[in-house]
Design a protein around this motif. Sequence first.
Motif, PDB file in Angstrom:
ATOM      1  N   ALA A 277     -24.823   5.726 111.674  1.00 46.36           N
ATOM      2  CA  ALA A 277     -24.585   7.082 111.049  1.00 46.36           C
ATOM      3  C   ALA A 277     -25.583   7.688 110.158  1.00 46.36           C
ATOM      4  CB  ALA A 277     -23.205   6.694 110.004  1.00 46.36           C
ATOM      5  N   HIS A 278     -25.800   9.193 110.264  1.00 44.27           N
ATOM      6  CA  HIS A 278     -26.541   9.889 109.297  1.00 44.27           C
ATOM      7  C   HIS A 278     -28.050   9.126 109.168  1.00 44.27           C
ATOM      8  CE1 HIS A 278     -24.818   7.561 105.909  1.00 44.27           C
ATOM      9  NE2 HIS A 278     -23.740   8.144 106.240  1.00 44.27           N
ATOM     10  N   PRO A 279     -28.927   8.873 110.085  1.00 38.23           N
ATOM     11  CA  PRO A 279     -30.001   8.149 109.870  1.00 38.23           C
ATOM     12  C   PRO A 279     -31.086   9.075 109.068  1.00 38.23           C
ATOM     13  CG  PRO A 279     -30.099   8.903 112.249  1.00 38.23           C
ATOM     14  CD  PRO A 279     -28.518   9.161 111.366  1.00 38.23           C
TER      15      PRO A 279
ATOM     16  N   SER B  75     -19.272  15.794 111.193  1.00 32.43           N
ATOM     17  CA  SER B  75     -19.504  16.431 109.771  1.00 32.43           C
ATOM     18  C   SER B  75     -19.622  15.502 108.742  1.00 32.43           C
ATOM     19  CB  SER B  75     -18.098  17.210 109.789  1.00 32.43           C
ATOM     20  OG  SER B  75     -17.025  16.444 109.746  1.00 32.43           O
ATOM     21  N   ASP B  76     -18.798  14.296 108.753  1.00 30.61           N
ATOM     22  CA  ASP B  76     -18.770  13.328 107.728  1.00 30.61           C
ATOM     23  C   ASP B  76     -18.009  14.071 106.304  1.00 30.61           C
ATOM     24  OD1 ASP B  76     -19.385  11.159 106.098  1.00 30.61           O
ATOM     25  OD2 ASP B  76     -21.588  11.304 105.792  1.00 30.61           O
ATOM     26  N   PHE B  77     -17.076  14.989 106.808  1.00 28.86           N
ATOM     27  CA  PHE B  77     -16.262  15.609 106.020  1.00 28.86           C
ATOM     28  C   PHE B  77     -15.424  14.712 104.832  1.00 28.86           C
ATOM     29  CE2 PHE B  77     -12.319  18.027 104.770  1.00 28.86           C
ATOM     30  CZ  PHE B  77     -13.027  19.233 104.247  1.00 28.86           C
TER      31      PHE B  77
ATOM     32  N   LEU C 115     -16.809  13.198 114.979  1.00 27.74           N
ATOM     33  CA  LEU C 115     -16.753  11.751 115.186  1.00 27.74           C
ATOM     34  C   LEU C 115     -16.856  10.971 113.876  1.00 27.74           C
ATOM     35  CD1 LEU C 115     -17.566  11.094 118.893  1.00 27.74           C
ATOM     36  CD2 LEU C 115     -15.308  11.724 117.725  1.00 27.74           C
ATOM     37  N   HIS C 116     -16.635  11.618 112.795  1.00 26.79           N
ATOM     38  CA  HIS C 116     -16.960  10.960 111.539  1.00 26.79           C
ATOM     39  C   HIS C 116     -16.396  11.728 110.359  1.00 26.79           C
ATOM     40  CE1 HIS C 116     -20.364   9.107 108.780  1.00 26.79           C
ATOM     41  NE2 HIS C 116     -18.982   9.208 107.993  1.00 26.79           N
ATOM     42  N   CYS C 117     -15.339  11.214 109.659  1.00 27.19           N
ATOM     43  CA  CYS C 117     -15.023  11.982 108.445  1.00 27.19           C
ATOM     44  C   CYS C 117     -14.033  11.022 107.472  1.00 27.19           C
ATOM     45  CB  CYS C 117     -14.044  13.173 108.862  1.00 27.19           C
ATOM     46  SG  CYS C 117     -12.464  12.785 109.740  1.00 27.19           S
TER      47      CYS C 117
ATOM     48  N   VAL D 224     -27.247   0.883 104.760  1.00 27.85           N
ATOM     49  CA  VAL D 224     -26.867   1.776 105.834  1.00 27.85           C
ATOM     50  C   VAL D 224     -25.545   1.727 106.387  1.00 27.85           C
ATOM     51  CG1 VAL D 224     -27.486   1.503 108.506  1.00 27.85           C
ATOM     52  CG2 VAL D 224     -29.197   1.197 106.738  1.00 27.85           C
ATOM     53  N   HIS D 225     -25.090   2.771 107.026  1.00 31.24           N
ATOM     54  CA  HIS D 225     -23.501   2.997 107.397  1.00 31.24           C
ATOM     55  C   HIS D 225     -23.589   2.758 108.928  1.00 31.24           C
ATOM     56  CE1 HIS D 225     -22.361   4.733 103.611  1.00 31.24           C
ATOM     57  NE2 HIS D 225     -22.459   3.540 103.324  1.00 31.24           N
ATOM     58  N   VAL D 226     -22.737   2.101 109.587  1.00 28.40           N
ATOM     59  CA  VAL D 226     -22.684   1.817 110.888  1.00 28.40           C
ATOM     60  C   VAL D 226     -20.978   2.368 111.269  1.00 28.40           C
ATOM     61  CG1 VAL D 226     -22.586   0.452 112.780  1.00 28.40           C
ATOM     62  CG2 VAL D 226     -24.108   0.059 111.335  1.00 28.40           C
TER      63      VAL D 226
ATOM     64  N   VAL E 163     -14.175   3.666 112.244  1.00 24.64           N
ATOM     65  CA  VAL E 163     -14.395   2.900 110.799  1.00 24.64           C
ATOM     66  C   VAL E 163     -15.919   3.276 110.309  1.00 24.64           C
ATOM     67  CG1 VAL E 163     -14.840   0.853 111.597  1.00 24.64           C
ATOM     68  CG2 VAL E 163     -13.789   1.150 109.298  1.00 24.64           C
ATOM     69  N   GLU E 164     -16.252   3.240 109.087  1.00 22.00           N
ATOM     70  CA  GLU E 164     -17.822   3.300 108.778  1.00 22.00           C
ATOM     71  C   GLU E 164     -17.913   2.033 108.097  1.00 22.00           C
ATOM     72  OE1 GLU E 164     -18.922   6.796 106.323  1.00 22.00           O
ATOM     73  OE2 GLU E 164     -20.914   6.459 106.607  1.00 22.00           O
ATOM     74  N   ILE E 165     -18.733   1.205 108.434  1.00 19.75           N
ATOM     75  CA  ILE E 165     -18.932  -0.050 107.852  1.00 19.75           C
ATOM     76  C   ILE E 165     -20.207   0.026 106.851  1.00 19.75           C
ATOM     77  CG2 ILE E 165     -19.099  -2.592 108.179  1.00 19.75           C
ATOM     78  CD1 ILE E 165     -17.820  -2.268 110.842  1.00 19.75           C
TER      79      ILE E 165
ATOM     80  N   ASP F  46     -13.035   6.163 107.948  1.00 19.77           N
ATOM     81  CA  ASP F  46     -13.050   5.915 106.302  1.00 19.77           C
ATOM     82  C   ASP F  46     -13.897   4.666 106.217  1.00 19.77           C
ATOM     83  OD1 ASP F  46     -11.419   7.314 104.719  1.00 19.77           O
ATOM     84  OD2 ASP F  46      -9.589   6.970 106.202  1.00 19.77           O
ATOM     85  N   HIS F  47     -14.485   4.446 104.863  1.00 21.49           N
ATOM     86  CA  HIS F  47     -15.258   3.314 104.538  1.00 21.49           C
ATOM     87  C   HIS F  47     -14.640   2.030 104.685  1.00 21.49           C
ATOM     88  CE1 HIS F  47     -18.410   6.123 103.239  1.00 21.49           C
ATOM     89  NE2 HIS F  47     -17.728   6.918 102.601  1.00 21.49           N
ATOM     90  N   ASP F  48     -14.999   0.998 105.330  1.00 17.72           N
ATOM     91  CA  ASP F  48     -14.733  -0.266 105.282  1.00 17.72           C
ATOM     92  C   ASP F  48     -13.286  -0.639 105.473  1.00 17.72           C
ATOM     93  OD1 ASP F  48     -17.345  -0.816 104.752  1.00 17.72           O
ATOM     94  OD2 ASP F  48     -17.281  -0.482 102.607  1.00 17.72           O
TER      95      ASP F  48
HETATM   96 MN    MN Z   1     -22.138   7.435 105.125  1.00 20.48          MN
END
Ligand code: MN
Length: 276
Positions: free
Chosen positions: A189-191, A246-248, A5-7, A73-75, A62-64, A37-39
């Motif tokens: 995300a990834h604390p 994975s944050d691939f 759930l994150h790439c 910090v990424h949410v 989305v990764e904000i 994707d970022h933002d």
């Molecule tokens: Mn991130």
Amino acid sequence: MNADLHCHSTVSDGWLAPADVVRRAAANGVTHLALTDHDEVAGLDEALAVAREVGITLVPGVEISVSFRGETVHVVGLGIDHRNPELLAGLAQVRRGRDKRATRIGEALEAAGIRDALAGARRFARNPELVSRAHFARHLVASGVMPDVNTVFRHYLAHGKPGYVAHEWARLEDAVGWIHAAGGVAVIAHPGRYRFSDADLGALFDAFAACGGEAVEVVSGAHSQAEAQKFASLARRRGLLASRASDFHGEGESPVDLGCCEPLPPDLLPVWSRFV
Ligand code: MN
Ligand code: AMP
Ligand code: MN
Ligand code: MN
């Protein structure tokens, strides 16, 4: 069931087009994929179409980028309506800030002796509104200044290094508000990646809970096993849903491929219980 759930795709700082991210995920056995994707959400229509073709579930995400107590910090937002006007306006605002930051990073790197840094980074950025430090790093590797992106970060782009510029991203409560306005679930995300004291990390989770944040990435390509255990306990203690991600970004740049993370501890409530 294999949820990742994150790439990232070429819409931000991934190496593969959204369609190819989905195909690779399917080939790796992923059944539920979130492209985050970022933002930016511009890759989701393509990803949704290909996911239908190959028969996997695509969770729009989305990764904000957020600033909290002086740290980025990424949410992650999952299950969003990626046409929601409030979300789109918020992301557009974050991207404008990102663009100004890219100019300043370019200047800082020039001052440190790297020529044509911004132009070089832009050559790696398929989306002109989305220049990431990863693109600067790839330029420094391609021009032979450093052997790999990790080394670039350690020498040039990490906090306190010559190419690092401080930047104010979105406020935590705004980012979570945009995700909720779009009907999504908010995930820290990834604390394990944040340079926080235990007190600041606690304050982050308090503030996240106060604005209704729902979940935390327990298993992440950016976490060690010890970190996964630490954040599993935190999810239990705080009653948060747990995510697996994975944050691939691409082969050779990411320690974990799509769908290849460890499973979540079985007693945790998975965030995908909201989508299946
Ligand atoms: Mn991130
Ligand atoms: P930005 O959002 O522009 O500040 O860039 C952050 C991105 O840089 C992350 O999402 C990763 O893709 C990448 N990144 C951060 N730290 C590292 C690292 N140590 N090695 C490789 N890539 C990194
Ligand atoms: Mn990235
Ligand atoms: Mn990411």
